[in-house]
Write a protein that holds these residues in place. Structure first.
Motif, PDB file in Angstrom:
ATOM      1  N   GLN A 148       0.823  -1.206   0.000  1.00  0.00           N
ATOM      2  CA  GLN A 148       0.000   0.000   0.000  1.00  0.00           C
ATOM      3  C   GLN A 148       0.861   1.262   0.000  1.00  0.00           C
ATOM      4  OE1 GLN A 148      -3.648  -0.220  -0.123  1.00  0.00           O
ATOM      5  NE2 GLN A 148      -2.758  -2.150  -0.809  1.00  0.00           N
ATOM      6  N   CYS A 153       2.342   1.984  -5.397  1.00  0.00           N
ATOM      7  CA  CYS A 153       1.440   0.849  -5.597  1.00  0.00           C
ATOM      8  C   CYS A 153      -0.020   1.274  -5.503  1.00  0.00           C
ATOM      9  CB  CYS A 153       1.750  -0.244  -4.580  1.00  0.00           C
ATOM     10  SG  CYS A 153       3.281  -1.147  -4.942  1.00  0.00           S
ATOM     11  N   ARG A 154      -0.323   2.229  -4.645  1.00  0.00           N
ATOM     12  CA  ARG A 154      -1.696   2.730  -4.577  1.00  0.00           C
ATOM     13  C   ARG A 154      -2.074   3.423  -5.886  1.00  0.00           C
ATOM     14  NH1 ARG A 154      -4.155   2.493   0.398  1.00  0.00           N
ATOM     15  NH2 ARG A 154      -5.700   4.045  -0.249  1.00  0.00           N
ATOM     16  N   SER A 179      -3.359  -0.887  -6.191  1.00  0.00           N
ATOM     17  CA  SER A 179      -3.219  -1.950  -5.191  1.00  0.00           C
ATOM     18  C   SER A 179      -4.461  -2.092  -4.304  1.00  0.00           C
ATOM     19  CB  SER A 179      -1.987  -1.711  -4.312  1.00  0.00           C
ATOM     20  OG  SER A 179      -2.111  -0.510  -3.579  1.00  0.00           O
ATOM     21  N   ALA A 180      -5.236  -1.021  -4.153  1.00  0.00           N
ATOM     22  CA  ALA A 180      -6.445  -1.115  -3.335  1.00  0.00           C
ATOM     23  C   ALA A 180      -7.425  -2.111  -3.933  1.00  0.00           C
ATOM     24  CB  ALA A 180      -7.095   0.267  -3.201  1.00  0.00           C
ATOM     25  N   PRO A 217      -3.176  -5.769   3.826  1.00  0.00           N
ATOM     26  CA  PRO A 217      -2.373  -4.622   3.402  1.00  0.00           C
ATOM     27  C   PRO A 217      -0.978  -4.675   4.005  1.00  0.00           C
ATOM     28  CG  PRO A 217      -3.940  -3.972   5.087  1.00  0.00           C
ATOM     29  CD  PRO A 217      -4.268  -5.396   4.739  1.00  0.00           C
ATOM     30  N   CYS A 263       5.203  -0.292   2.091  1.00  0.00           N
ATOM     31  CA  CYS A 263       6.010  -0.333   0.873  1.00  0.00           C
ATOM     32  C   CYS A 263       6.973  -1.511   0.884  1.00  0.00           C
ATOM     33  CB  CYS A 263       6.784   0.976   0.732  1.00  0.00           C
ATOM     34  SG  CYS A 263       7.792   1.078  -0.768  1.00  0.00           S
ATOM     35  N   PRO A 322       1.838  -2.609  -9.193  1.00  0.00           N
ATOM     36  CA  PRO A 322       1.697  -2.882  -7.760  1.00  0.00           C
ATOM     37  C   PRO A 322       2.451  -4.141  -7.353  1.00  0.00           C
ATOM     38  CG  PRO A 322      -0.257  -3.636  -8.899  1.00  0.00           C
ATOM     39  CD  PRO A 322       0.618  -2.992  -9.938  1.00  0.00           C
ATOM     40  N   ASP A 381      -4.001  12.877  -8.485  1.00  0.00           N
ATOM     41  CA  ASP A 381      -3.738  12.577  -7.079  1.00  0.00           C
ATOM     42  C   ASP A 381      -4.155  13.753  -6.203  1.00  0.00           C
ATOM     43  OD1 ASP A 381      -2.336  10.045  -7.637  1.00  0.00           O
ATOM     44  OD2 ASP A 381      -0.799  11.348  -8.495  1.00  0.00           O
ATOM     45  N   ASP A 412      -2.631   8.730   3.795  1.00  0.00           N
ATOM     46  CA  ASP A 412      -1.997   7.414   3.648  1.00  0.00           C
ATOM     47  C   ASP A 412      -0.665   7.367   4.391  1.00  0.00           C
ATOM     48  OD1 ASP A 412      -4.074   6.516   2.074  1.00  0.00           O
ATOM     49  OD2 ASP A 412      -3.047   6.931   0.172  1.00  0.00           O
TER      50      ASP A 412
END
Length: 514
Positions: free
Chosen positions: A101, A105-106, A110-111, A122, A125, A133, A433, A441
């Motif tokens: 996560q 990757c997010r 990845s979610a 989860p 890194c 991801p 973003d 996060d």
């Protein structure tokens, strides 16, 4: 008195859980004649975890009995690290499916993977930001083609013969070159060596290969591409400092590197120096020097109070120096090419570049290289993405708007803005973003990774997570809390945790995307 002594000596079992015969037999069969002492504990826990998929309380009690350790010490250590799961029953468990996560990757979805993959949990890194991801099943990194189809991707690097010839007079050369540590703090290497106690006690070198800063993967890259040079730097340092023991503390997410080093290190000949390979177990805080030393000693990875400093009393009370993987690479490079070549290249370093760029990866560049130049090296922004913001030093280095992209990714540059470059992990954000989502996060990450030792970090990170649900309404409270965390936290985790939040408050305007 005699009766009392007799009664105490007649105890059939020690206090605590009594391990079953099956558990004792399993531990004996698995470990055989093992090294005792708490400093070997985490390696034994890894062996059990690899074999059974988890650590049952019964087997932990059997392990404590075999090692002659108190059960509370074994449980205390095992329960601290994220990669060890403690269970009630002696059943075998399937390896955990850990979905990264981290920020890159997010961005890569990845979610969704976390929801699609069975039994997925989860994870912070995993140091594979350029192929996001990232997912790991047990000790294997996988590439999720779909939720149903998974294939292995990691390959074991080849390590050939390593030159361990001593290099005379290396310390003055490093000092003239101005080499600084590449793990994050940037402390001058030669000055660090001079602090090491010289009182006849056996010295220790620790190689910090536990890069857990989200967005950082340069050390993995160096071990995969030029491991001989890293080990050469370790040998040069061991010779120069008359080190008797050198430890490589490698993050558990790099099993392919562990396998390569496990095979190569017994062949490494450094006179008067024993080299040991140790695995981390999923604790970001162990990137902090004293927390790492506690982990090496088989304890919870919590920072130590200072003084004494590791240079005087480190691993098992011995004078200890800790260096990052990349630092050792440059020690070897300066020994090979000379200080002038290093200066002519303008103090180069390796940058991890990830996020919304076409070609994420590791790039070697001068310390004067700007953010925008690194983005150009990485092929520019990915198709359809507009550059809006960036993290110059991973999670703890702050978040800054694109207007600061002409600043150099060098020590001391972003400090004046309330951030830092640290280990050189550049994470690039785009108009897709939301910087507040990224900050949330990051604060979730810090709250999860806090070791819990000091109140400002333990309570502060959790409190900050709640306050960030409405950051603008809670700005005054957030600033007061941040100041407390920065002033009173025992280590860099709590001190740097507010950086992403404060940098948004301080540097993003109504014109900047937020």
């Amino acid at each position: 008195m005699a009766k009392k002594a007799k009664k105490r000596g007649a105890r059939a079992f020690p206090k605590g859980r009594h391990p079953s015969l099956d558990a004792r037999t399993q531990i004996d069969d698995l470990l055989g004649d093992v090294a005792k002492g708490r400093q070997h504990l985490i390696e034994h826990l890894h062996t059990l975890n690899d074999q059974f998929g988890a650590l049952s309380k019964d087997r932990l009690a059997a392990l404590a009995q075999k090692l002659g350790l108190a059960q509370v010490d074994v449980y205390d250590t095992a329960s601290f690290y994220a990669h060890f799961e403690i269970t009630d029953e002696n059943t075998n468990h399937a390896p955990a499916v850990r979905v990264c996560q981290g920020p890159a990757c997010r961005m890569a979805g990845s979610a969704k993977l976390l929801n699609d993959l069975d039994n997925a949990i989860p994870a912070p890194c995993q140091g594979a930001c350029e192929t996001a991801p990232s997912v790991m099943i047990g000790r294997s990194r996988i590439a999720p083609a779909t939720a149903q189809t998974l294939k292995a991707t990691s390959s074991v690097p080849s390590i050939s013969a390593v030159d361990t010839t001593p290099v005379p007079h290396i310390t003055p050369e490093l000092e003239r070159a101005g080499l600084r540590g590449m793990g994050g703090a940037g402390f001058p290497v030669a000055q660090k060596w001079k602090f090491l106690a010289d009182d006849g006690r056996d010295r220790v070198l620790v190689v910090n290969a536990d890069e857990g800063e989200p967005g950082t993967f340069k050390d993995r890259y160096l071990f995969e591409t030029e491991p001989e040079k890293v080990l050469r730097g370790m040998a040069i340092t061991a010779h120069a400092l008359d080190v008797r023991d050198a430890f490589i503390y490698l993050r558990d997410e790099y099993p392919h590197i562990y396998d390569a080093l496990h095979e190569a290190l017994p062949k490494l000949d450094i006179p008067n120096c024993r080299v040991h390979l140790r695995r981390g177990a999923g604790a970001y805080v162990c990137g902090e020097e004293s927390a790492l030393l506690n982990s090496l000693e088989g304890k919870r990875g919590q920072p130590r109070d200072r003084p004494p400093y590791p240079a005087q009393s480190g691993y098992l009370g011995r004078p200890t120096v800790t260096h990052n993987v990349e630092t050792l690479y440059w020690i070897a490079d300066i020994a090979e090419r000379g200080e002038q070549a290093y200066a002519d290249e303008e103090r180069p370093r390796f940058y991890s570049v990830s996020g919304r760029v076409k070609n994420p990866g590791v790039y070697r560049a001068p310390a004067s290289t700007t953010v925008s130049q690194l983005i150009e090296m990485a092929g520019g922004m990915a198709d359809g993405q507009t550059f809006t913001a960036f993290l110059p030093g991973g999670a703890s280095g702050g978040i800054f708007p694109a207007r600061f992209a002409e600043r150099a990714m060098d020590f001391g540059v972003f400090e004046e803005l309330g951030g830092f470059v640290g280990s050189g992990a550049l994470v690039v954000l785009s108009d897709q973003d939301d910087v507040w989502d990224v900050a949330r996060d990051m604060m979730d990450f810090f709250a999860h990774e806090s070791c819990g030792k000091c109140t400002p970090c333990r309570v502060g990170t959790e409190k900050m997570v709640g306050l960030l649900q409405n950051p603008h309404e809670n700005e005054d409270t957030i600033r007061v809390l941040s100041q407390t965390m920065q002033d009173a936290s025992i280590c860099g985790l709590g001190q740097a945790a507010p950086n992403p939040v404060l940098s948004i408050f301080n540097h993003f305007t109504e014109e900047d995307p937020s």
